[in-house]
Design an enzyme around this catalytic site. Structure first.
Site, PDB file in Angstrom:
ATOM      1  N   SER A  87       0.687  -1.200  -0.155  1.00 13.47           N
ATOM      2  CA  SER A  87      -0.026   0.020   0.099  1.00 13.47           C
ATOM      3  C   SER A  87       0.890   1.178  -0.086  1.00 13.47           C
ATOM      4  CB  SER A  87      -0.855   0.163   1.265  1.00 13.47           C
ATOM      5  OG  SER A  87      -1.457  -0.967   1.456  1.00 13.47           O
ATOM      6  N   HIS A 116      -1.360  -3.038  -6.951  1.00  8.05           N
ATOM      7  CA  HIS A 116      -1.779  -2.553  -5.873  1.00  8.05           C
ATOM      8  C   HIS A 116      -3.376  -2.761  -6.020  1.00  8.05           C
ATOM      9  CE1 HIS A 116      -3.069   0.739  -2.887  1.00  8.05           C
ATOM     10  NE2 HIS A 116      -3.092  -0.475  -2.060  1.00  8.05           N
ATOM     11  N   GLU A 130      -4.029  -0.326  -9.235  1.00  5.23           N
ATOM     12  CA  GLU A 130      -3.058   0.778  -9.276  1.00  5.23           C
ATOM     13  C   GLU A 130      -1.702   0.085  -9.613  1.00  5.23           C
ATOM     14  OE1 GLU A 130      -2.696   2.985  -5.660  1.00  5.23           O
ATOM     15  OE2 GLU A 130      -2.362   4.855  -6.646  1.00  5.23           O
ATOM     16  N   ASN A 171      -3.818   5.884  -1.809  1.00  8.35           N
ATOM     17  CA  ASN A 171      -3.782   6.215  -0.486  1.00  8.35           C
ATOM     18  C   ASN A 171      -3.348   7.761  -0.397  1.00  8.35           C
ATOM     19  OD1 ASN A 171      -4.494   4.094   0.804  1.00  8.35           O
ATOM     20  ND2 ASN A 171      -2.909   2.975  -0.021  1.00  8.35           N
TER      21      ASN A 171
HETATM   22  N1  LIG Z   1      -5.914  -4.971   3.743  1.00  8.47           N
HETATM   23  C1  LIG Z   1      -6.346  -4.005   2.792  1.00  8.47           C
HETATM   24  O1  LIG Z   1      -7.139  -3.487   2.506  1.00  8.47           O
HETATM   25  C2  LIG Z   1      -4.957  -3.738   1.656  1.00  8.47           C
HETATM   26  C3  LIG Z   1      -5.271  -3.033   0.595  1.00  8.47           C
HETATM   27  C4  LIG Z   1      -4.368  -2.824  -0.582  1.00  8.47           C
HETATM   28  C5  LIG Z   1      -3.000  -3.498  -0.252  1.00  8.47           C
HETATM   29  N2  LIG Z   1      -2.912  -4.086   0.977  1.00  8.47           N
HETATM   30  C6  LIG Z   1      -1.356  -4.621   1.249  1.00  8.47           C
HETATM   31  O2  LIG Z   1      -1.475  -5.959   1.024  1.00  8.47           O
HETATM   32  C7  LIG Z   1      -0.426  -6.425   1.541  1.00  8.47           C
HETATM   33  C8  LIG Z   1      -0.926  -7.587   2.695  1.00  8.47           C
HETATM   34  O3  LIG Z   1      -2.019  -7.024   3.289  1.00  8.47           O
HETATM   35  P1  LIG Z   1      -3.121  -7.772   4.137  1.00  8.47           P
HETATM   36  O4  LIG Z   1      -4.137  -7.049   4.747  1.00  8.47           O
HETATM   37  O5  LIG Z   1      -3.493  -9.096   3.107  1.00  8.47           O
HETATM   38  O6  LIG Z   1      -2.479  -8.497   5.498  1.00  8.47           O
HETATM   39  P2  LIG Z   1      -2.828  -9.817   6.335  1.00  8.47           P
HETATM   40  O7  LIG Z   1      -1.935  -9.453   7.704  1.00  8.47           O
HETATM   41  O8  LIG Z   1      -4.270  -9.981   6.130  1.00  8.47           O
HETATM   42  O9  LIG Z   1      -1.861 -10.765   5.608  1.00  8.47           O
HETATM   43  C9  LIG Z   1      -0.503 -11.068   5.539  1.00  8.47           C
HETATM   44  C10 LIG Z   1      -0.268 -12.445   5.471  1.00  8.47           C
HETATM   45  O10 LIG Z   1       1.177 -12.290   4.996  1.00  8.47           O
HETATM   46  C11 LIG Z   1       1.796 -13.640   5.587  1.00  8.47           C
HETATM   47  N3  LIG Z   1       3.394 -13.319   5.612  1.00  8.47           N
HETATM   48  C12 LIG Z   1       4.230 -12.859   6.442  1.00  8.47           C
HETATM   49  N4  LIG Z   1       5.206 -12.881   6.042  1.00  8.47           N
HETATM   50  C13 LIG Z   1       5.387 -13.827   5.253  1.00  8.47           C
HETATM   51  C14 LIG Z   1       6.333 -14.370   4.498  1.00  8.47           C
HETATM   52  N5  LIG Z   1       7.734 -14.104   4.664  1.00  8.47           N
HETATM   53  N6  LIG Z   1       6.307 -15.557   3.579  1.00  8.47           N
HETATM   54  C15 LIG Z   1       4.868 -15.700   3.227  1.00  8.47           C
HETATM   55  N7  LIG Z   1       3.691 -15.112   3.600  1.00  8.47           N
HETATM   56  C16 LIG Z   1       4.011 -13.977   4.810  1.00  8.47           C
HETATM   57  C17 LIG Z   1       1.151 -13.602   6.948  1.00  8.47           C
HETATM   58  O11 LIG Z   1       1.243 -14.832   7.663  1.00  8.47           O
HETATM   59  C18 LIG Z   1      -0.285 -13.270   6.725  1.00  8.47           C
HETATM   60  O12 LIG Z   1      -0.972 -14.380   6.374  1.00  8.47           O
HETATM   61  C19 LIG Z   1       0.278  -5.354   2.560  1.00  8.47           C
HETATM   62  O13 LIG Z   1       1.109  -4.998   1.960  1.00  8.47           O
HETATM   63  C20 LIG Z   1      -0.756  -4.191   2.354  1.00  8.47           C
HETATM   64  O14 LIG Z   1      -0.252  -3.060   2.738  1.00  8.47           O
HETATM   65  C21 LIG Z   1      -3.723  -4.323   1.930  1.00  8.47           C
END
Ligand SMILES: NC(=O)c1ccc[n+]([C@@H]2O[C@H](COP(=O)([O-])OP(=O)(O)OC[C@H]3O[C@@H](n4cnc5c(N)ncnc54)[C@H](O)[C@@H]3O)[C@@H](O)[C@H]2O)c1
Length: 296
Positions: free
Chosen positions: A118, A139, A151, A189
């Site tokens: 993000s 994104h 994005e 964002n």
């Molecule tokens: N949640 C949102 O609304 C949103 C929107 C757009 C982008 N994002 C981005 O997406 C990404 C993930 O966000 P999320 O909300 O899904 O997070 P989340 O916490 O729900 O999931 C993250 C996952 O990554 C796993 N993980 C951590 N380290 C790891 C590794 N070394 N190898 C493999 N897996 C690993 C964790 O175990 C977890 O299951 C982030 O970069 C976030 O900024 C989130």
């Protein structure tokens, strides 16, 4: 690019895996624990059930989608055959740099490495690899199967060819790609987070209560969700970390996170995921049970 590896099986990773698999791609979903992967498959299954109920997909597509996803706890096994990797691991710069360093050694030299970050710089992520021209931001928005936008973020060294391939792929999975350069917060964002932060300041300064602020934006600006409810949905910790990236990246006080947001995150009030943010939520159901003016 028929083989796609998705790293991280959380909120975004399971949605990204679901979407690619629904459009016929072979998906390897990777996380650090089998438990997380099993949970993700259950979530994908129930989201597919909802699509079947709504009539947007058939039972056959649901079964094919699930059959197109394989799970891995080993990065090496899960990523070695990928034409594209989409990293959606936790928003932590050290975790992401470590994953990209490893991917650079594991994947074929033609493989495109994308991040769903993000806010973390794509240029910085690309710099730990020997293929910065093939590193790009992809994104997606939450919930991924429903939201149209991708994005596409071009890092300093991302090639036109990589960008073109990601545009084509996004269209193939029924998304609309929009290109942005790699500056803090990209476009989505950079605009959304200051609005959420201003809504929190409005509350903090006692101008209006939680519901009033959200209703003004819903009824007056036709937003489907008020900014405080949206912050709960995104996660208050995530909002704070993106605002911090904007503040540090531009060195401009207009992005300074509201002290109320900082306090709430420190108190563990992270929104829906912790059961309480600006609203309270019944455990697990995401249903709003308490609302009203926030009391300091
Ligand atoms: N949640 C949102 O609304 C949103 C929107 C757009 C982008 N994002 C981005 O997406 C990404 C993930 O966000 P999320 O909300 O899904 O997070 P989340 O916490 O729900 O999931 C993250 C996952 O990554 C796993 N993980 C951590 N380290 C790891 C590794 N070394 N190898 C493999 N897996 C690993 C964790 O175990 C977890 O299951 C982030 O970069 C976030 O900024 C989130």
């Amino acid at each position: 690019m028929n083989n796609i590896s998705v790293i991280g099986a959380g909120t975004m990773g399971n949605g990204i895996a679901h979407t690619f698999a629904q459009f016929g791609y072979q998906v390897s979903l990777i996380d650090v624990k089998q438990d997380f992967l099993d949970k993700a498959i259950i979530t994908i299954g129930s989201n597919l059930d909802r699509q079947v109920k709504k009539g947007t997909i058939s039972d056959e597509i649901k079964e094919k989608t699930l059959a197109n996803i394989k799970t891995f706890t080993s990065l090496e096994k899960g990523a070695e055959k990928a034409g594209l990797v989409v990293e959606a691991a936790s928003e932590n710069v050290e975790i992401k740099l470590d994953i990209f360093r490893q991917l650079d050694g594991i994947c074929n030299e033609c493989t495109i490495l994308a991040s769903n970050t993000s806010s973390i710089s794509i240029t910085k992520i690309a710099a730990v690899t020997k293929r910065p021209d093939k590193v790009i931001g992809m994104h997606f928005m939450n919930p991924v199967p429903l939201m149209k936008l991708v994005e596409v973020i071009k890092g300093y060294s991302t090639s036109e060819e990589t960008c073109r391939k990601i545009f084509e792929l996004s269209v193939n999975i029924d998304k609309i790609p929009i290109e942005a350069d790699d500056y803090p917060g990209f476009v989505a964002n950079r605009i959304l987070m200051p609005m959420i932060n201003e809504a929190i300041y409005t509350l903090f300064e006692g101008v209006a209560g939680v519901e009033e602020i959200d209703n003004v934006m819903k009824l007056g600006m036709a937003h489907p969700m008020g900014p405080l409810q949206l912050a709960d949905f995104i996660g208050l910790d995530v909002c704070l970390s993106i605002l911090t990236v904007l503040y540090d990246g531009f060195r401009n006080p207009k992005y300074a996170p509201c002290p109320l947001l900082i306090n709430m995150v420190e108190a563990g009030k992270k929104g829906i995921k912790s059961g309480e943010g600006f609203y309270q939520y019944t455990k697990g159901s995401k249903e709003l049970i308490v609302s009203g003016r926030f009391r300091k």
